[in-house]
Enzyme design. Sequence first.
Site, mmCIF file in Angstrom:
data_model
loop_
_atom_site.group_PDB
_atom_site.id
_atom_site.type_symbol
_atom_site.label_atom_id
_atom_site.label_comp_id
_atom_site.label_asym_id
_atom_site.label_seq_id
_atom_site.Cartn_x
_atom_site.Cartn_y
_atom_site.Cartn_z
ATOM 1 N N GLY A 75 -6.415 -3.674 24.505
ATOM 2 C CA GLY A 75 -5.200 -3.080 23.937
ATOM 3 C C GLY A 75 -5.396 -1.850 23.082
ATOM 4 N N THR A 104 2.186 -9.883 0.977
ATOM 5 C CA THR A 104 0.928 -9.144 1.144
ATOM 6 C C THR A 104 0.760 -8.087 0.054
ATOM 7 O OG1 THR A 104 1.981 -7.547 2.643
ATOM 8 C CG2 THR A 104 0.889 -9.435 3.666
ATOM 9 N N ALA A 131 7.118 -5.265 5.869
ATOM 10 C CA ALA A 131 6.934 -5.761 7.239
ATOM 11 C C ALA A 131 5.598 -6.473 7.319
ATOM 12 C CB ALA A 131 6.948 -4.597 8.237
ATOM 13 N N TYR A 145 4.529 -6.387 17.487
ATOM 14 C CA TYR A 145 4.663 -5.548 16.286
ATOM 15 C C TYR A 145 5.414 -4.263 16.618
ATOM 16 C CZ TYR A 145 3.407 -2.138 12.704
ATOM 17 O OH TYR A 145 3.469 -1.143 11.750
ATOM 18 N N TYR A 180 0.826 -1.224 0.000
ATOM 19 C CA TYR A 180 0.000 0.000 0.000
ATOM 20 C C TYR A 180 0.863 1.278 0.000
ATOM 21 C CZ TYR A 180 -2.962 3.552 2.332
ATOM 22 O OH TYR A 180 -3.611 4.696 2.706
ATOM 23 N N ASP A 230 16.706 -13.008 2.337
ATOM 24 C CA ASP A 230 17.493 -13.882 1.471
ATOM 25 C C ASP A 230 18.735 -13.135 0.972
ATOM 26 O OD1 ASP A 230 18.487 -15.554 -0.454
ATOM 27 O OD2 ASP A 230 16.557 -15.925 -1.441
HETATM 28 N N1 NAD Z 1 -0.669 1.188 7.045
HETATM 29 C C1 NAD Z 1 -0.457 1.891 8.166
HETATM 30 O O1 NAD Z 1 -1.362 2.575 8.683
HETATM 31 C C2 NAD Z 1 0.904 1.856 8.829
HETATM 32 C C3 NAD Z 1 1.070 2.574 10.023
HETATM 33 C C4 NAD Z 1 2.328 2.565 10.634
HETATM 34 C C5 NAD Z 1 3.378 1.881 10.049
HETATM 35 N N2 NAD Z 1 3.178 1.173 8.902
HETATM 36 C C6 NAD Z 1 4.321 0.463 8.303
HETATM 37 O O2 NAD Z 1 4.456 0.892 6.958
HETATM 38 C C7 NAD Z 1 4.956 -0.180 6.153
HETATM 39 C C8 NAD Z 1 4.080 -0.382 4.944
HETATM 40 O O3 NAD Z 1 2.752 -0.689 5.374
HETATM 41 P P1 NAD Z 1 1.619 -1.077 4.321
HETATM 42 O O4 NAD Z 1 0.323 -0.778 4.949
HETATM 43 O O5 NAD Z 1 1.969 -0.485 2.991
HETATM 44 O O6 NAD Z 1 1.828 -2.672 4.276
HETATM 45 P P2 NAD Z 1 1.628 -3.696 3.054
HETATM 46 O O7 NAD Z 1 1.430 -5.029 3.650
HETATM 47 O O8 NAD Z 1 0.613 -3.184 2.100
HETATM 48 O O9 NAD Z 1 3.055 -3.633 2.336
HETATM 49 C C9 NAD Z 1 4.180 -4.340 2.801
HETATM 50 C C10 NAD Z 1 4.901 -4.914 1.572
HETATM 51 O O10 NAD Z 1 6.098 -5.551 2.018
HETATM 52 C C11 NAD Z 1 6.194 -6.821 1.360
HETATM 53 N N3 NAD Z 1 7.001 -7.696 2.231
HETATM 54 C C12 NAD Z 1 6.716 -8.082 3.505
HETATM 55 N N4 NAD Z 1 7.724 -8.853 3.977
HETATM 56 C C13 NAD Z 1 8.655 -8.946 2.992
HETATM 57 C C14 NAD Z 1 9.917 -9.594 2.871
HETATM 58 N N5 NAD Z 1 10.444 -10.326 3.862
HETATM 59 N N6 NAD Z 1 10.601 -9.466 1.712
HETATM 60 C C15 NAD Z 1 10.086 -8.734 0.680
HETATM 61 N N7 NAD Z 1 8.909 -8.094 0.741
HETATM 62 C C16 NAD Z 1 8.196 -8.214 1.884
HETATM 63 C C17 NAD Z 1 4.755 -7.288 1.169
HETATM 64 O O11 NAD Z 1 4.601 -8.245 0.148
HETATM 65 C C18 NAD Z 1 4.064 -5.958 0.840
HETATM 66 O O12 NAD Z 1 4.108 -5.680 -0.551
HETATM 67 C C19 NAD Z 1 5.062 -1.391 7.078
HETATM 68 O O13 NAD Z 1 6.396 -1.504 7.518
HETATM 69 C C20 NAD Z 1 4.136 -1.045 8.239
HETATM 70 O O14 NAD Z 1 4.549 -1.664 9.427
HETATM 71 C C21 NAD Z 1 1.961 1.156 8.280
#
Ligand code: NAD
Length: 324
Positions: A283, A35, A74, A140, A11, A53
């Site tokens: 929580g 994801t 993540a 988390y 996202y 990897d």
């Molecule tokens: N969405 C929110 O409101 C929010 C708030 C605070 C922090 N975050 C952080 O922002 C970041 C992005 O969030 P998001 O909502 O876009 O999440 P998301 O799940 O849409 O995107 C995460 C992407 O990382 C990829 N990924 C996960 N593990 C991987 C790995 N080991 N190797 C390669 N790719 C991997 C997934 O396939 C996915 O495309 C995250 O780190 C999340 O913790 C998000």
Amino acid sequence: MRILVVGGAGYIGSHMCKLLAGAGHEVVVADNLGTGHREAVQWGPLVEVSIGDVAALGPVFDRYRFDAVMHFAAYSLVAESVTDPFKYYQNNVAATLALLRVMRDKGVARFVFSSTAAVFGEPQQELIDEAHPVVPINPYGASKLMVERVLADAAAAYGLRAVALRYFNAAGADPEGLIGESHEPESHLIPRLLRRAAGDTLDVKIFGSDYPTPDGTCIRDYIHVNDLCAAHLLALEYLDGHAGFHSFNLGNGTGYSVRQVVTAVEAVIGRSLGIESAARRPGDPARLVASSALAREVLGWRPALADLQTIIASAWRWHQAPKF
Ligand SMILES: NC(=O)c1ccc[n+]([C@@H]2O[C@H](COP(=O)([O-])OP(=O)(O)OC[C@H]3O[C@@H](n4cnc5c(N)ncnc54)[C@H](O)[C@@H]3O)[C@@H](O)[C@H]2O)c1
């Protein structure tokens, strides 16, 4: 610059790719599509790799010679992190460590990291600034705080230049409707409401209406995904002139209650969704609102899409015709 966007099929990462490309940077996405969505990768090549990897990651760095890495990858479901903490420490901490080791070995020194308000735990003050104690209450949040510590130590030992951006609630979507928020399962309030509005049978409830807030429901700070991404660009520029590790909170500084969000969504879609209240979830703090004064002062960051209805309208555009 040539930038590796790790998690760029997700996202927030995909919105980052669009902004970077628009600003004239070259983008390469590294994502294992766990994801994320292949269709969200539109502004540069996709390398399908897991960042844990090391053997697969090294040649990617040799091939592209990156100037910087932005790290969005993540797992981020708080409840799941409580029931399966190893999954979170493995992917969010151990895999990130592998990525950082490759960066160090390949001489890439600029890093921007997606951190979270969850590093703070129970809020102890009205507006959460960077001086607020960091006492995460779930794996988390703990996993993100651990990475922050790793970054500070790597900055001191290896000369890494790193910024951690602690997002509050990311929301909204690309105003052009090319990409949007698509999580499975979806845990965030606004997309859950909009999926329901678009015909999904998703059960959406207001959890808790007896909190010590004006309308009794929880208050959160929503920030447009493009505003978050704009802060990443500023952080990248900041790293040019500043060594070391730095963290900044990113939010609008205005809290909206769950009930206010439901009302705003209903105003955007033009009808009632009939959302009912249920018991509190364990929580959930009553109020989580950021002070982003430091990001404003130091990075010169100004949210441009701060209005809640604007945020929801951009997300609604996506949810009416999601492409993935
Ligand atoms: N969405 C929110 O409101 C929010 C708030 C605070 C922090 N975050 C952080 O922002 C970041 C992005 O969030 P998001 O909502 O876009 O999440 P998301 O799940 O849409 O995107 C995460 C992407 O990382 C990829 N990924 C996960 N593990 C991987 C790995 N080991 N190797 C390669 N790719 C991997 C997934 O396939 C996915 O495309 C995250 O780190 C999340 O913790 C998000």
